[in-house]
Design an enzyme around this catalytic site. Structure first.
Site, short mmCIF file in Angstrom:
data_model
loop_
_atom_site.label_atom_id
_atom_site.label_comp_id
_atom_site.label_asym_id
_atom_site.label_seq_id
_atom_site.Cartn_x
_atom_site.Cartn_y
_atom_site.Cartn_z
N THR A 85 0.35 -1.28 0.41
CA THR A 85 -0.29 0.12 -0.25
C THR A 85 0.76 1.22 0.13
OG1 THR A 85 -1.83 -1.35 1.04
CG2 THR A 85 -2.22 1.22 0.92
N LYS A 160 -7.99 1.15 -3.29
CA LYS A 160 -7.53 0.81 -1.55
C LYS A 160 -7.45 2.51 -0.44
CE LYS A 160 -4.95 -1.17 1.29
NZ LYS A 160 -5.03 -2.17 2.22
N LYS A 235 -1.99 5.52 8.69
CA LYS A 235 -0.75 5.44 7.29
C LYS A 235 -1.79 5.57 6.00
CE LYS A 235 1.44 2.10 4.16
NZ LYS A 235 2.77 0.92 3.63
P1 NAD Z 1 6.09 -5.38 7.16
O1 NAD Z 1 6.70 -4.42 7.83
O2 NAD Z 1 6.27 -6.48 8.40
O3 NAD Z 1 6.72 -6.00 5.97
C1 NAD Z 1 7.50 -5.80 4.93
C2 NAD Z 1 8.79 -6.21 5.08
O4 NAD Z 1 9.61 -4.63 3.88
C3 NAD Z 1 10.18 -6.39 6.16
O5 NAD Z 1 10.00 -7.43 6.32
C4 NAD Z 1 10.95 -5.30 5.96
O6 NAD Z 1 12.12 -6.17 6.37
C5 NAD Z 1 10.93 -5.62 4.34
N1 NAD Z 1 11.30 -4.42 3.54
C6 NAD Z 1 11.83 -3.21 4.01
N2 NAD Z 1 13.06 -2.66 2.79
C7 NAD Z 1 13.67 -3.37 2.32
C8 NAD Z 1 14.53 -3.59 0.43
N3 NAD Z 1 14.83 -2.40 0.83
N4 NAD Z 1 14.63 -4.93 0.05
C9 NAD Z 1 14.31 -5.63 0.55
N5 NAD Z 1 12.66 -5.82 1.50
C10 NAD Z 1 12.89 -5.02 2.75
O7 NAD Z 1 4.68 -4.80 6.83
P2 NAD Z 1 3.71 -5.68 6.18
O8 NAD Z 1 2.82 -5.71 7.51
O9 NAD Z 1 3.76 -7.45 5.61
O10 NAD Z 1 2.83 -5.16 5.08
C11 NAD Z 1 3.42 -4.96 3.75
C12 NAD Z 1 2.61 -4.29 2.44
O11 NAD Z 1 1.36 -4.56 2.70
C13 NAD Z 1 2.43 -2.63 3.52
O12 NAD Z 1 2.31 -1.91 2.53
C14 NAD Z 1 0.96 -2.54 4.44
O13 NAD Z 1 0.02 -1.10 4.20
C15 NAD Z 1 0.42 -3.50 3.40
N6 NAD Z 1 -0.71 -3.87 4.26
C16 NAD Z 1 -0.35 -4.58 5.34
C17 NAD Z 1 -1.82 -5.45 6.05
C18 NAD Z 1 -1.68 -5.85 7.31
O14 NAD Z 1 -3.06 -5.90 7.46
N7 NAD Z 1 -0.34 -6.02 7.83
C19 NAD Z 1 -3.44 -4.97 5.06
C20 NAD Z 1 -3.00 -5.03 3.86
C21 NAD Z 1 -2.19 -4.18 3.60
#
Ligand code: NAD
EC number: 1.1.1.31
Length: 288
Positions: A85, A160, A235
């Site tokens: 997102t 979204k 966010k």
């Molecule tokens: P998260 O923080 O658990 O995962 C993100 C991952 O990206 C982390 O493991 C981090 O180490 C990795 N990362 C950061 N920089 C990086 C790079 N340069 N190269 C490789 N990896 C890198 O977050 P999440 O909960 O998995 O969410 C991911 C996305 O999905 C976000 O944009 C969030 O808004 C969206 N989202 C989350 C949810 C939820 O319920 N968690 C629901 C819908 C959408």
């Protein structure tokens, strides 16, 4: 299909694990090291042989940086499928960058949370070229239960943030209505029974009721453990207000919801709680 999967956090890891049941998946994350996946040593190593590179990253700046790294090494005609997102502007910039590199890009943020990612029941809202959407449809079918093509690049993110702006506003409205009902001596179950079948119904009331013990099971029944964390809602509301400003759209309820979640997360005790903990927040308050 050969798939590169970059960003193996709470959402990305289970999505990648589901894909790895039937596709060759090469994952990479700067921090996470999840079980059950073949991992590469860098973003570029995960991306270079892939037909589709999926990114699932925290925000638009990180997405732009990763895209700048991986696009030059991706196979000609390969697809960059971003499921994070992020702001609409970053999604459109990454799509233009992909096109300039001879690639295709789809922005396809998800709804459904960690449970949906684990169970393969996410909903995807996608923007980008129809042929690329058709190519990645089988992957959507593994990771989710529904994918809607919303139009050109960035329109997935637009869908979204519009959806989540409504969600933030209705959760606040539902929470404050419960508090008003309490103060008027109206039983919460009676309130739910009326509203959930009347014109005040919404997903926030009917499917994710912020009042413990009322309606289907929700984070309210689990001490407001997320679920969908208040800081993630903040966010998304920041993203919708950024987009509204850039597009010159008047969204005063979205702004009010953003300000209330910012207050809750940054100055009160909302950080780490589910976004439906707005109800106990209002319970503690009286008119200013
Ligand atoms: P998260 O923080 O658990 O995962 C993100 C991952 O990206 C982390 O493991 C981090 O180490 C990795 N990362 C950061 N920089 C990086 C790079 N340069 N190269 C490789 N990896 C890198 O977050 P999440 O909960 O998995 O969410 C991911 C996305 O999905 C976000 O944009 C969030 O808004 C969206 N989202 C989350 C949810 C939820 O319920 N968690 C629901 C819908 C959408």
């Amino acid at each position: 299909m050969k798939i590169g999967f970059i960003g193996l956090g709470n959402m990305g890891a289970p999505m990648a694990v589901n894909l790895a049941q039937s596709h060759e998946v090469m994952g990479f994350d700067t921090v996470a090291n999840p079980q059950g996946l073949t991992l590469a040593e860098s973003n570029t190593a995960a991306a270079k042989d892939a037909d589709v590179v999926i990114t699932m990253l925290p925000n638009g700046d990180i997405l732009r940086a990763v895209a700048t790294d991986i696009h030059p090494v991706m196979k000609p005609g390969a697809i960059h499928l971003d499921c994070s997102t992020v702001d609409v502007e970053s999604a459109r910039a990454v799509a233009a960058q992909a096109q300039a590199a001879g690639l295709k890009a789809i922005d396809a943020p998800v709804s459904g949370g960690i449970g949906g990612a684990t169970n393969g029941t996410l909903t995807f809202m996608a923007g980008g070229p129809p042929d690329a959407f058709a190519t990645v449809q089988p992957l959507f079918n593994i990771m989710g239960q529904k994918a809607v093509h919303c139009g050109a690049a960035g329109n997935g993110q637009a869908a979204k943030i519009c959806n989540n702006m409504i969600l933030g506003v209705t959760m606040i409205a539902t929470s404050e209505a419960f508090v008003l009902a309490d103060k008027l001596g109206l039983d919460r179950q009676a309130m739910f029974d009326v509203v959930s079948t009347s014109s005040g119904y919404s997903w926030s009331m009917n499917a994710y009721c912020p009042a413990p013990g009322i309606g289907p099971q929700s984070p309210a029944d689990n001490g407001y453990q997320p679920g969908f964390a208040a800081e993630l809602m903040l966010k998304d509301l920041n993203l919708s207000q950024m987009a509204a400003e850039a597009a010159n759209a008047d969204t005063p309820m979205g702004q009010a919801a953003r300000d209330l979640y910012a207050q809750f997360v940054e100055n009160e005790d909302g950080n780490g709680k589910d976004f439906s903990a707005m109800l106990p927040r209002f319970e503690k308050r009286t008119r200013p």
